[in-house]
Design a protein around this motif. Structure first.
Motif, short mmCIF file in Angstrom:
data_model
loop_
_atom_site.label_atom_id
_atom_site.label_comp_id
_atom_site.label_asym_id
_atom_site.label_seq_id
_atom_site.Cartn_x
_atom_site.Cartn_y
_atom_site.Cartn_z
N ALA A 11 6.91 5.76 6.26
CA ALA A 11 6.25 6.58 5.25
C ALA A 11 6.02 5.77 3.97
O ALA A 11 4.94 5.84 3.37
CB ALA A 11 7.08 7.83 4.95
N ASP A 12 7.01 4.95 3.57
CA ASP A 12 6.84 4.07 2.41
C ASP A 12 5.66 3.13 2.62
O ASP A 12 4.85 2.90 1.71
CB ASP A 12 8.09 3.24 2.16
CG ASP A 12 9.26 4.05 1.64
OD1 ASP A 12 9.03 5.13 1.04
OD2 ASP A 12 10.40 3.60 1.83
N VAL A 15 2.26 4.83 2.15
CA VAL A 15 1.94 5.01 0.73
C VAL A 15 1.35 3.72 0.17
O VAL A 15 0.39 3.74 -0.60
CB VAL A 15 3.18 5.45 -0.07
CG1 VAL A 15 2.94 5.35 -1.58
CG2 VAL A 15 3.57 6.88 0.29
N ALA A 52 -1.59 8.77 -3.01
CA ALA A 52 -0.69 8.82 -1.86
C ALA A 52 0.74 8.90 -2.40
O ALA A 52 1.16 8.04 -3.17
CB ALA A 52 -0.85 7.59 -0.98
N LYS A 54 4.88 9.91 -1.36
CA LYS A 54 5.89 10.24 -0.37
C LYS A 54 6.56 11.54 -0.83
O LYS A 54 7.23 11.58 -1.85
CB LYS A 54 6.91 9.11 -0.25
CG LYS A 54 7.92 9.31 0.86
CD LYS A 54 8.82 8.09 0.98
CE LYS A 54 9.88 8.29 2.01
NZ LYS A 54 10.80 7.13 2.06
N SER A 55 6.35 12.62 -0.09
CA SER A 55 6.84 13.93 -0.51
C SER A 55 8.11 14.35 0.21
O SER A 55 8.70 15.37 -0.12
CB SER A 55 5.76 14.99 -0.30
OG SER A 55 5.39 15.04 1.06
N THR A 59 7.44 12.07 5.14
CA THR A 59 6.18 12.76 4.89
C THR A 59 5.41 12.12 3.73
O THR A 59 6.00 11.80 2.70
CB THR A 59 6.42 14.24 4.56
OG1 THR A 59 7.22 14.81 5.60
CG2 THR A 59 5.13 15.01 4.46
N VAL A 60 4.10 11.95 3.94
CA VAL A 60 3.23 11.42 2.90
C VAL A 60 2.10 12.41 2.66
O VAL A 60 1.49 12.91 3.60
CB VAL A 60 2.63 10.05 3.31
CG1 VAL A 60 1.61 9.57 2.28
CG2 VAL A 60 3.73 9.02 3.50
N GLU A 61 1.84 12.73 1.40
CA GLU A 61 0.71 13.57 1.02
C GLU A 61 -0.35 12.67 0.39
O GLU A 61 -0.07 11.93 -0.54
CB GLU A 61 1.13 14.65 0.04
CG GLU A 61 2.06 15.67 0.64
CD GLU A 61 2.45 16.77 -0.33
OE1 GLU A 61 1.75 16.96 -1.34
OE2 GLU A 61 3.47 17.41 -0.08
N TYR A 62 -1.55 12.74 0.95
CA TYR A 62 -2.67 11.93 0.46
C TYR A 62 -3.74 12.88 -0.04
O TYR A 62 -4.16 13.78 0.67
CB TYR A 62 -3.22 11.05 1.59
CG TYR A 62 -4.38 10.19 1.18
CD1 TYR A 62 -4.17 9.02 0.45
CD2 TYR A 62 -5.68 10.56 1.49
CE1 TYR A 62 -5.24 8.23 0.05
CE2 TYR A 62 -6.75 9.77 1.09
CZ TYR A 62 -6.52 8.61 0.38
OH TYR A 62 -7.58 7.84 -0.01
#
Length: 128
Positions: A11-12, A15, A52, A54-55, A59-62
């Motif tokens: 995930a990192d 981002v 981008a 990391k939530s 999990t990543v939110e873009y």
């Protein structure tokens, strides 16, 4: 087995590589070998605002945003969105029912939520 730490590191990495996004008027192609949107609206990368974040641990939110006042989107219906890395490789594309026509006074913002999960059979994948 893939550890929670590995999911977090993936995930990192996402981002760090998600740099560009675009929207288009197409939406028919489902080929995983596609390299661009079906019908890009023609806006430049600088016309978009992207983020981008990391939530969660995996999990990543873009987010991808473009102003309705942009002449490339104003009055058009949007049916697809995608995000790209710094080398302009399309990493994922999502087609959907048409949104629009986009008004001059509105902004279009699309969110992708990517979750790293284990699906067994020694396969690691991102769920979109």
């Amino acid at each position: 087995m893939i550890t929670d730490k590995f999911k977090s590191l993936m995930a990192d990495h996402l981002v760090s590589i998600l740099t560009n996004g675009r929207v288009g008027q197409g939406g028919n192609s489902t080929s995983p070998s596609a390299t661009d949107l079906d019908v890009d609206i023609g806006a430049s990368d600088s016309d978009y605002t992207t983020s981008a974040v990391k939530s969660g641990e995996n999990t990543v939110e873009y987010s991808l945003k473009i102003a309705g006042s942009n002449t490339n989107i104003n009055g058009k219906s949007i049916r697809e969105a995608a995000f790209f890395d710094a080398s302009d490789n399309m990493l994922a594309r999502l087609s959907f029912d048409a949104i629009g026509p986009i008004a001059n006074t509105s902004d279009l913002e699309i969110f992708f939520i990517l979750e790293m999960e284990w699906y067994g059979n020694n396969k690691q994948s991102a769920q979109l």
